[in-house]
Design an enzyme around this catalytic site. Structure first.
Site, short mmCIF file in Angstrom:
data_model
loop_
_atom_site.label_atom_id
_atom_site.label_comp_id
_atom_site.label_asym_id
_atom_site.label_seq_id
_atom_site.Cartn_x
_atom_site.Cartn_y
_atom_site.Cartn_z
N ALA A 1 -14.53 4.21 -5.53
CA ALA A 1 -13.32 4.23 -6.35
C ALA A 1 -13.38 3.17 -7.44
CB ALA A 1 -12.10 4.00 -5.46
N PRO A 2 -12.94 3.50 -8.66
CA PRO A 2 -12.91 2.50 -9.74
C PRO A 2 -11.96 1.36 -9.38
CG PRO A 2 -12.56 4.74 -10.58
CD PRO A 2 -12.46 4.82 -9.09
N GLY A 3 -12.17 0.22 -10.02
CA GLY A 3 -11.31 -0.93 -9.79
C GLY A 3 -12.02 -2.03 -9.03
N ILE A 4 -11.28 -3.08 -8.71
CA ILE A 4 -11.83 -4.23 -8.00
C ILE A 4 -12.04 -3.88 -6.53
CG2 ILE A 4 -11.42 -6.64 -7.36
CD1 ILE A 4 -9.57 -6.83 -9.83
N LYS A 5 -13.24 -4.14 -6.03
CA LYS A 5 -13.53 -3.85 -4.62
C LYS A 5 -12.73 -4.77 -3.71
CE LYS A 5 -18.25 -2.14 -5.32
NZ LYS A 5 -19.69 -2.35 -4.98
N GLY A 6 -12.26 -4.22 -2.60
CA GLY A 6 -11.50 -5.02 -1.65
C GLY A 6 -12.41 -5.75 -0.68
N LEU A 7 -11.88 -6.80 -0.07
CA LEU A 7 -12.64 -7.55 0.93
C LEU A 7 -12.62 -6.87 2.29
CD1 LEU A 7 -11.45 -11.19 0.10
CD2 LEU A 7 -13.56 -10.07 -0.63
N LYS B 1 -10.23 5.65 2.57
CA LYS B 1 -10.31 4.20 2.82
C LYS B 1 -10.88 3.95 4.22
CE LYS B 1 -6.78 1.80 1.24
NZ LYS B 1 -5.40 1.31 0.96
N ASP C 1 2.25 6.44 2.04
CA ASP C 1 1.94 6.98 3.36
C ASP C 1 0.44 7.20 3.46
OD1 ASP C 1 2.36 7.94 5.91
OD2 ASP C 1 2.89 9.96 5.26
#
Length: 612
Positions: free
Chosen positions: A327-333, A348, A383
């Site tokens: 997914a585009p954007g900042i990767k999560g930790l 996710k 949701d």
């Protein structure tokens, strides 16, 4: 090729099928009882009771499935039943559903039970319902004639005002109305303001679903107006203006307004439906384009919605060729997120390991997602659909995504032939990350995004939710322009947080220090510090201080916490405050409490409204 037997000779197969259907019928009876009880709680104004009822109903389905599995294992040793008998179980079950009122939901219940008993390799067309076997077209209601799926009203005979009043009174709510004549006049005025005067066609009629839709402190009348070839949707929220006194709060006449109240970011409605497919079909006519999966979910049948969503995904995969990508954007930790560009959802996965400063576990993260599922989301939290053992074609996965999966979530992966099976995932509606929305937007977009962000966090506060990580990247912008929170790993109840002001620095060294000069407990929050990471962009700062300057004041947060600790539940409106009758027609509400004789239904031009 069909492998079903020509003869159904297994008595055990029939007995199991009947036991499973009895398990579903018990589930649906409890489901309907909850919706019926919601009417009593709404009439009494028991908002805490309504909240608890909605929470408990969410877990009821899994409890009934577990009960059924335990019964089948105890009485029939279901795990040891051979494949020929399982084929017959499904056929017997289909036979039992031919006159059923909820066949599609009963098929989903069958799948849930089977998937608890059988190994994944047995999940095939012969054993479970990959496609529906029983049609839901034209299922008739068994309810008394007084409560069909929907009622039809014909205003041509008695006039629109009398018809609207009869629509409301037919729900037989116990509390009195503050001034129903006034409220009906407001509805007529709103219709006139939206559409002007129209000629009545021969088929002019109003259809209204026979059950109210309960959520939060409101009960919604939902229907459609038919005039000629035109179909107009509407929803009318009923609310308590004071204990034991009701009023119509507004009338929602736009498809976009209905899409918001039925959106994925709101909690599920409590609504009594003998034939759920008929309700879903009706709702589909007033919200064309909204997937059936989402409609089933919004009316509380989230497992049926989940089942239909998976079928939609498989259908989409067979009619598309693009690849799943990171997914585009900042990767999560904490989460690995990927998407299929042609499909409006994100997938996710909880990572196997979390780098500092994250201190959490997979179980804790799953509990946070369950908290959100059971909590009142108020249109501000997305949701999620939770799945196990999802098989995706390896050929549809981008190589960079596969490398990321093998690096971050190896414990969740299993290669099986040409498929990659993912043991656990969450699926959410895809939104534009707020940080990208602000970064790429013009000044008007930035102002809208920041105003919505502040409203979202403040509404979450009122709902006893502290987001934890409030960076813009953890919020998304929906297609309707609403800002929604979707990163739950640090979420907490606001009442569990200790709201603190930053102590004054003791000396110049404290003031120049990059580290706090004061102690910080695990549940301490310091609203004054949030500006450090929220106000870096001058455009953002300007909009923030214009609309939400109080956001950084600890007193705001403490005030909401104090209200919650007193058991107070604030009012929430999933529509613009300006749409409320008391705001758009204030002259009609002057001295409402003391007025003995109500004003006429509507001004002269509104009394002759012809609806199209």
């Amino acid at each position: 090729m069909n492998h079903f037997p020509k003869l159904l000779s297994s008595q055990i197969g029939f007995d199991l099928a009947q036991t499973m259907l009895e398990g579903f019928d018990r589930h649906y009876r409890i489901f309907r009882d909850a919706a019926i009880h919601a009417k009593t709680l709404f009439e009494k104004g028991d908002w805490h009771g309504l909240q608890k009822l909605a929470r408990d109903r969410i877990t009821s389905y899994d409890e009934r499935v577990d009960e059924c599995v335990e019964l089948l294992e105890d009485e029939y040793d279901a795990e040891k039943i051979d494949s020929e008998v399982w084929q017959q179980i499904k056929l017997h079950y289909i036979g039992l559903l031919t006159t059923h009122r909820q066949p599609e939901c009963a098929e989903t219940f069958f799948n849930s039970v089977c998937c608890k008993i059988l190994h994944r390799s047995y999940f095939n067309n012969d054993f479970i319902f990959v496609r529906p076997a029983i049609s839901t077209e034209y299922i008739e209601n068994d309810e008394p004639a007084a409560k069909p799926t929907y009622r039809a009203y014909y205003p041509g005979k008695d006039g629109l005002a009398a018809t609207l009043e009869r629509i409301v009174t037919n729900f037989q709510l116990e509390p009195q109305f503050e001034d129903l004549t006034r409220d009906v006049g407001c509805v007529m005025q709103a219709i006139h303001d939206a559409f002007g005067a129209f000629d009545e066609a021969p088929n002019f009629q109003i259809h209204v679903l026979s059950s109210l839709f309960y959520r939060n402190k409101s009960a919604y009348i939902v229907g459609r107006i038919i005039n000629g070839d035109l179909l107009l949707p509407f929803a009318v929220p009923l609310r308590h203006v004071k204990p034991g006194v009701l009023a119509l709060d507004t009338v929602l006449l736009k498809r976009e307004q209905l899409l918001i109240i039925f959106s994925f970011s709101h909690s599920y409605f409590l609504v009594d439906m003998e034939v759920p497919s008929a309700y879903v079909e009706f709702l589909g006519t007033i919200m064309p384009g909204k997937p059936k999966a989402e409609i089933y979910t919004s009316v509380g049948l989230q497992k049926q919605g989940k089942n239909l969503f998976y079928r939609d995904l498989l259908h989409h995969l067979s009619h598309s060729s693009d690849q799943f990508i990171i997914a585009p954007g900042i990767k999560g930790l904490v989460m690995l997120v990927f998407t299929l560009p042609s499909f409006p959802y994100v997938f996710k996965l909880i990572k196997d390991n979390f780098p500092p400063p994250k201190e959490t576990t997979r179980a804790q993260i799953q509990s946070k997602y369950q908290l959100v599922k059971r909590h009142d989301r108020l249109g501000r939290m997305a949701d999620t659909l939770e799945y196990s053992s999802v098989a995706l074609p390896r050929s549809r996965l981008d190589d960079a995504l596969v490398r990321e999966l093998e690096k971050e979530v190896p414990s969740l992966l299993e290669y099986e032939g040409e498929n990659l099976v993912i043991r656990h995932m969450y699926i959410e509606r895809r939104m534009v990350p707020l940080n990208l929305f602000l970064q790429n937007g013009n000044d008007e977009d930035v102002e809208h995004g920041i105003k919505e962000y502040g409203n979202a966090v403040k509404e979450l506060m009122q709902a006893n939710i502290f987001p934890g990580d409030m960076l813009y990247k953890n919020f998304g912008v929906t297609r309707h322009g609403r800002v929604v929170f979707y990163d739950y790993d640090e979420i907490e109840y606001l009442t569990d947080c200790n709201v603190r002001a930053v102590p004054a620095p003791r000396n110049e060294e404290d003031e120049m220090s990059g580290e706090p000069w004061y102690s910080v407990g695990p549940h301490d929050i310091f609203p004054e510090t949030y500006g450090t990471f929220l106000l870096g962009d001058p455009r953002v700062r300007r909009s923030f201080m214009q609309h939400h300057a109080d956001f950084f004041d600890p007193a705001l947060w403490q005030r909401h916490k104090d209200h919650l600790l007193k058991g107070e539940l604030p009012d929430f409106f999933p529509y613009d405050d300006s749409a409320r009758f008391c705001n758009c027609y204030p002259e009609r509400f002057a001295d409402a409490a003391g007025r003995a004789s109500p004003e006429p239904d509507a001004p002269a031009d509104a009394r002759s409204v012809r609806v199209a």
